[in-house]
Design a protein around this motif. Structure first.
Motif, mmCIF file in Angstrom:
data_model
loop_
_atom_site.group_PDB
_atom_site.id
_atom_site.type_symbol
_atom_site.label_atom_id
_atom_site.label_comp_id
_atom_site.label_asym_id
_atom_site.label_seq_id
_atom_site.Cartn_x
_atom_site.Cartn_y
_atom_site.Cartn_z
ATOM 1 N N SER A 79 4.718 1.801 -22.418
ATOM 2 C CA SER A 79 3.397 1.394 -22.462
ATOM 3 C C SER A 79 2.434 1.097 -21.643
ATOM 4 O O SER A 79 1.270 0.738 -21.716
ATOM 5 N N ALA A 80 2.956 0.787 -20.448
ATOM 6 C CA ALA A 80 2.468 0.082 -19.172
ATOM 7 C C ALA A 80 2.725 0.955 -17.858
ATOM 8 O O ALA A 80 4.035 1.400 -17.711
ATOM 9 N N PRO A 81 1.928 1.148 -17.112
ATOM 10 C CA PRO A 81 2.055 1.879 -15.882
ATOM 11 C C PRO A 81 3.161 0.661 -14.754
ATOM 12 O O PRO A 81 3.021 -0.407 -15.238
ATOM 13 N N PRO A 82 3.442 1.187 -13.532
ATOM 14 C CA PRO A 82 4.194 0.449 -12.855
ATOM 15 C C PRO A 82 3.465 -0.850 -12.265
ATOM 16 O O PRO A 82 2.181 -0.728 -12.356
ATOM 17 N N VAL A 83 4.159 -1.897 -11.971
ATOM 18 C CA VAL A 83 3.628 -3.045 -11.489
ATOM 19 C C VAL A 83 4.075 -3.434 -10.133
ATOM 20 O O VAL A 83 5.382 -3.590 -10.069
ATOM 21 N N ILE A 84 3.260 -3.644 -9.256
ATOM 22 C CA ILE A 84 3.960 -4.009 -7.686
ATOM 23 C C ILE A 84 3.380 -5.135 -7.396
ATOM 24 O O ILE A 84 2.106 -5.682 -7.717
ATOM 25 N N THR A 85 4.245 -6.179 -7.379
ATOM 26 C CA THR A 85 4.289 -7.573 -7.222
ATOM 27 C C THR A 85 4.208 -8.057 -5.774
ATOM 28 O O THR A 85 5.264 -7.690 -5.042
ATOM 29 N N ALA A 86 2.976 -8.409 -5.290
ATOM 30 C CA ALA A 86 3.041 -9.141 -3.965
ATOM 31 C C ALA A 86 3.211 -10.565 -3.955
ATOM 32 O O ALA A 86 2.569 -11.365 -4.877
ATOM 33 N N GLY B 107 0.870 -1.088 0.084
ATOM 34 C CA GLY B 107 0.032 0.163 -0.124
ATOM 35 C C GLY B 107 0.981 1.337 -0.089
ATOM 36 O O GLY B 107 0.634 2.376 -0.452
ATOM 37 N N ALA B 108 2.114 1.178 0.793
ATOM 38 C CA ALA B 108 2.712 2.387 0.869
ATOM 39 C C ALA B 108 3.372 2.745 -0.684
ATOM 40 O O ALA B 108 3.710 3.794 -1.049
ATOM 41 N N ILE B 109 3.944 1.677 -1.228
ATOM 42 C CA ILE B 109 4.420 1.696 -2.489
ATOM 43 C C ILE B 109 3.482 2.267 -3.592
ATOM 44 O O ILE B 109 3.769 3.058 -4.431
ATOM 45 N N ALA B 110 2.260 1.759 -3.424
ATOM 46 C CA ALA B 110 1.165 2.090 -4.436
ATOM 47 C C ALA B 110 0.741 3.506 -4.144
ATOM 48 O O ALA B 110 0.881 4.475 -5.197
ATOM 49 N N ALA B 111 0.799 4.095 -2.964
ATOM 50 C CA ALA B 111 0.850 5.502 -2.551
ATOM 51 C C ALA B 111 1.686 6.440 -3.023
ATOM 52 O O ALA B 111 1.559 7.511 -3.492
ATOM 53 N N ALA B 112 3.088 5.862 -2.962
ATOM 54 C CA ALA B 112 4.222 6.724 -3.326
ATOM 55 C C ALA B 112 4.065 6.619 -4.680
ATOM 56 O O ALA B 112 4.329 7.926 -5.444
ATOM 57 N N THR C 108 11.563 -15.605 -0.702
ATOM 58 C CA THR C 108 10.261 -15.714 -1.110
ATOM 59 C C THR C 108 9.312 -14.675 -0.379
ATOM 60 O O THR C 108 7.935 -14.788 -0.518
ATOM 61 N N CYS C 109 9.898 -13.852 0.397
ATOM 62 C CA CYS C 109 9.071 -12.938 1.271
ATOM 63 C C CYS C 109 9.440 -11.491 0.982
ATOM 64 O O CYS C 109 10.340 -10.891 1.593
ATOM 65 N N PHE C 110 8.571 -10.908 -0.210
ATOM 66 C CA PHE C 110 9.039 -9.549 -0.644
ATOM 67 C C PHE C 110 7.752 -9.019 -1.417
ATOM 68 O O PHE C 110 6.954 -9.627 -1.863
ATOM 69 N N ILE C 111 7.899 -7.581 -1.428
ATOM 70 C CA ILE C 111 7.184 -6.805 -2.385
ATOM 71 C C ILE C 111 8.115 -6.183 -3.503
ATOM 72 O O ILE C 111 9.173 -5.752 -3.214
ATOM 73 N N LYS C 112 7.770 -6.289 -4.782
ATOM 74 C CA LYS C 112 8.531 -6.015 -5.816
ATOM 75 C C LYS C 112 7.859 -4.795 -6.791
ATOM 76 O O LYS C 112 6.755 -5.060 -6.968
ATOM 77 N N TYR C 113 8.668 -3.739 -7.024
ATOM 78 C CA TYR C 113 7.900 -2.749 -7.665
ATOM 79 C C TYR C 113 8.907 -2.557 -8.977
ATOM 80 O O TYR C 113 10.129 -2.683 -9.054
ATOM 81 N N ILE D 94 11.942 4.242 -2.428
ATOM 82 C CA ILE D 94 11.544 3.110 -1.267
ATOM 83 C C ILE D 94 11.711 4.172 -0.105
ATOM 84 O O ILE D 94 10.711 4.145 0.852
ATOM 85 N N THR D 95 12.636 5.225 0.084
ATOM 86 C CA THR D 95 12.547 6.105 1.010
ATOM 87 C C THR D 95 11.309 7.033 1.078
ATOM 88 O O THR D 95 10.900 7.263 2.113
ATOM 89 N N ALA D 96 11.042 7.442 -0.003
ATOM 90 C CA ALA D 96 9.777 8.182 -0.325
ATOM 91 C C ALA D 96 8.365 7.530 0.215
ATOM 92 O O ALA D 96 7.369 7.955 0.761
ATOM 93 N N ALA D 97 8.386 6.216 0.106
ATOM 94 C CA ALA D 97 7.420 5.382 0.500
ATOM 95 C C ALA D 97 7.432 5.154 1.959
ATOM 96 O O ALA D 97 6.457 4.486 2.564
ATOM 97 N N GLY D 98 8.549 5.507 2.637
ATOM 98 C CA GLY D 98 8.654 5.304 4.234
ATOM 99 C C GLY D 98 8.911 3.791 4.613
ATOM 100 O O GLY D 98 8.670 3.655 5.742
#
Length: 170
Positions: free
Chosen positions: A156-163, A57-62, A145-150, A99-103
């Protein structure tokens, strides 16, 4: 039996618990502990999954903040959380500044773009991806195996946040 001997017997019987009673109580406490312990052990993984949900959620907000800054002001950078974040294709670039901007730099370990080996440092990332791993699994095999990837936006495509799904044993 007279009153004096009865009083003497009752005084002798006033004592603590018998050894049998103490053993029964200890066995019952042991059974309760054995059934409750697995629940407490699995809560660590649940907490990490919840923390990763918050990180997502923090990455999506940032990312939305960066996109909004770009649409309003244009430019190739924007300022957030005392750092300057680069803009690529209208969205924040995959960088430690983002990542710093996302806190997230306090509670998570950053896996920089271009990490070529999965393992105790985290997942594999391309040059346009950045990931965060909970500090509690840093240096363990779980970090892979325990991460969030931006993944940064393309033309042609917006960023992808992989949970990572909760079933991976985070």
């Amino acid at each position: 039996m007279n009153k004096q001997s009865y009083a003497r017997i009752s005084q002798q019987r006033q004592g603590g618990f018998t050894l049998i009673e103490l053993i029964v109580v200890i066995v019952i406490l042991g059974i309760l502990a054995a059934t409750a312990l697995p629940k407490f052990v699995s809560m660590g993984a649940d907490a990490r999954v919840a923390a990763l949900g918050g990180a997502r959620g923090a990455i999506a907000a940032a990312s939305s903040l960066g996109r909004g800054q770009f649409l309003v002001k244009g430019g190739t950078t924007y300022a957030a959380e005392n750092t300057t974040v680069g803009i690529e294709n209208g969205y924040p670039a995959a960088s430690t500044a983002f990542i710093t901007a996302a806190g997230l730099n306090e509670d998570f370990v950053v896996v920089n773009p271009g990490n070529s080996t999965a393992g105790t440092t985290g997942p594999v990332t391309s040059s346009t991806e950045i990931a965060v791993v909970p500090k509690s699994v840093q240096g363990t095999a779980t970090a892979a195996t325990c991460f969030i990837k931006y993944t940064a936006a393309t033309t042609s495509a917006p960023p992808v946040i992989t949970a990572v799904p909760a079933a991976t044993g985070c």
